[in-house]
Design a protein around this motif. Sequence first.
Motif, PDB file in Angstrom:
ATOM      1  N   ALA A   6      -8.642  -6.134   2.685  1.00  0.00           N
ATOM      2  CA  ALA A   6      -7.620  -5.460   3.573  1.00  0.00           C
ATOM      3  C   ALA A   6      -8.007  -4.175   3.907  1.00  0.00           C
ATOM      4  CB  ALA A   6      -6.219  -5.450   3.098  1.00  0.00           C
ATOM      5  N   MET A   7      -8.595  -3.745   3.151  1.00  0.00           N
ATOM      6  CA  MET A   7      -9.865  -2.245   3.805  1.00  0.00           C
ATOM      7  C   MET A   7     -11.140  -2.605   4.610  1.00  0.00           C
ATOM      8  SD  MET A   7     -13.322  -1.070   2.410  1.00  0.00           S
ATOM      9  CE  MET A   7     -13.815  -1.947   1.405  1.00  0.00           C
ATOM     10  N   MET A   8     -11.562  -4.121   4.929  1.00  0.00           N
ATOM     11  CA  MET A   8     -12.995  -4.223   5.458  1.00  0.00           C
ATOM     12  C   MET A   8     -11.784  -4.490   6.906  1.00  0.00           C
ATOM     13  SD  MET A   8     -15.362  -6.010   3.369  1.00  0.00           S
ATOM     14  CE  MET A   8     -14.192  -7.853   2.796  1.00  0.00           C
TER      15      MET A   8
ATOM     16  N   TYR B 242      -3.519  -3.628  -5.475  1.00  0.00           N
ATOM     17  CA  TYR B 242      -3.264  -2.851  -3.697  1.00  0.00           C
ATOM     18  C   TYR B 242      -2.552  -1.869  -3.177  1.00  0.00           C
ATOM     19  CZ  TYR B 242      -2.811  -5.172   1.323  1.00  0.00           C
ATOM     20  OH  TYR B 242      -2.952  -5.260   2.591  1.00  0.00           O
ATOM     21  N   PHE B 243      -1.461  -2.000  -4.165  1.00  0.00           N
ATOM     22  CA  PHE B 243      -0.915   0.128  -4.212  1.00  0.00           C
ATOM     23  C   PHE B 243      -1.960   0.696  -4.695  1.00  0.00           C
ATOM     24  CE2 PHE B 243       1.299   3.025  -6.586  1.00  0.00           C
ATOM     25  CZ  PHE B 243       1.502   3.814  -5.687  1.00  0.00           C
TER      26      PHE B 243
ATOM     27  N   HIS C  57       0.783  -1.695   0.235  1.00  0.00           N
ATOM     28  CA  HIS C  57      -0.267   0.086   0.271  1.00  0.00           C
ATOM     29  C   HIS C  57       0.946   1.390  -0.215  1.00  0.00           C
ATOM     30  CE1 HIS C  57       0.500   1.423   4.206  1.00  0.00           C
ATOM     31  NE2 HIS C  57       0.360  -0.039   4.515  1.00  0.00           N
ATOM     32  N   PHE C  58       0.177   2.505  -0.253  1.00  0.00           N
ATOM     33  CA  PHE C  58       1.505   3.342  -0.191  1.00  0.00           C
ATOM     34  C   PHE C  58       1.764   4.454   0.440  1.00  0.00           C
ATOM     35  CE2 PHE C  58      -0.339   8.571  -0.239  1.00  0.00           C
ATOM     36  CZ  PHE C  58       1.409   8.813  -0.394  1.00  0.00           C
ATOM     37  N   GLY C  59       1.268   3.444   1.961  1.00  0.00           N
ATOM     38  CA  GLY C  59       2.041   3.690   3.015  1.00  0.00           C
ATOM     39  C   GLY C  59       3.199   2.879   3.495  1.00  0.00           C
TER      40      GLY C  59
ATOM     41  N   LEU D 207      -9.821  -7.379  -4.990  1.00  0.00           N
ATOM     42  CA  LEU D 207     -10.478  -8.146  -4.373  1.00  0.00           C
ATOM     43  C   LEU D 207      -9.874  -8.408  -2.896  1.00  0.00           C
ATOM     44  CD1 LEU D 207     -12.346 -11.028  -5.880  1.00  0.00           C
ATOM     45  CD2 LEU D 207     -13.228  -9.007  -4.680  1.00  0.00           C
ATOM     46  N   GLU D 208      -8.693  -8.262  -2.971  1.00  0.00           N
ATOM     47  CA  GLU D 208      -6.955  -8.735  -2.127  1.00  0.00           C
ATOM     48  C   GLU D 208      -7.129  -7.039  -1.210  1.00  0.00           C
ATOM     49  OE1 GLU D 208      -5.782 -10.907  -1.091  1.00  0.00           O
ATOM     50  OE2 GLU D 208      -3.650 -11.632  -2.593  1.00  0.00           O
TER      51      GLU D 208
END
Length: 372
Positions: free
Chosen positions: A325-327, A273-274, A242-244, A320-321
């Motif tokens: 991760a968001m959920m 994902y990114f 991810h961006f972070g 979906l990945e």
Amino acid sequence: RIPDLPIDGVHSEAQITPAWLGEVLATDVPEAKLEQAENTEGHDGMTNRRRWRLEWNAAGRSAGLAERIFVKVTPNEPYLRETLSLLHMAEHEVRFYDQLQPELTTIAPKGFYGKYYPGGRFILITEDLEATGNRPFWLHDLCSVEHAREVLTTLAMLHSQYWESERFATDLGWVRPRLQKFGRKWHRGSYEIARAKYPATDMAADMPDEIRAVLDLWSRDYMRIYKYWATLPQTVLHGDSHFGNTYATPEGRAGYFDWQVIFRGHGLRDVSYFLGSALSNDVRVEHESDLLTHYFDQLAMNGIEMDRARGLRDYHLLCLERFDAMMKTHVFGGYGHQLEARIRGRDAVFGSIIDNNVLDLMRCVLEKGDLS
């Protein structure tokens, strides 16, 4: 979950001393002496993280020993140690810095020392990115299109270097595919909990019907889609791309830190994902296609040719990945990520699922076994 283990090695913040730092950081410079060491600042997340300022004698300075370091060490919370232990996260990051970072020097911080132990205990010392002029990003920062493009250049470099590598049968055997990852049953269980609880959260109050249908199907048949993903070309993945977890160099290039979730899979998994974490939905709509073309072009420049039409379908399904991760991030308390970043990521993921007919892609895999 016990607070202490009989480990013969420094693995907690309290055990770090100037004498120990001088010993492990100057092993190749016997004349060097660490004259002063100061713990300047830090923060805690999945691990405890601290910055140190070091002052060396003339021999140490002449040898170019680091004057600023970044230390990651065993977390205090039992749940976090459990997570690190079951998923072998600390082991994987230390092994990355021991083995792979020397092959990827332009896209990851320099490592100075690392050890891992049972029970999620570990210590890792790397360069301090900010002290060397780099800019690490937080997930709530705004990601420019230019930085996103540089990140995809970096991911293409990583993925092409290990694309279908014969080394997965030898020295890279520890970089496991998803279905053989350590702690996979525990990890899948955490996602199942998050999928079940997410619809009742505030973030899901206005969840579109199509997203609910995707969530229902994903909850029932995610293992079959995992097995489909396992048939795709495999490479080394950052895994938590991810961006972070990105940074920008003074020259404007991009790199990654936090290599704890490294595993084997299709390169587009890191890309999806990114972008799902970095772009607002409006920016995604405007720039996603050009950014993906750039990634495909970079792979081709590095000798990896991909069926781009098929690749786009796989990319869209792999969102979906990021959905998972968001959920999970929201259900389990946010992991320190600000609400504005989580809302931005939710909107981008929902938009991608709807705009690209992910529900139909899922049905295609479940009915036919692939996306051809």
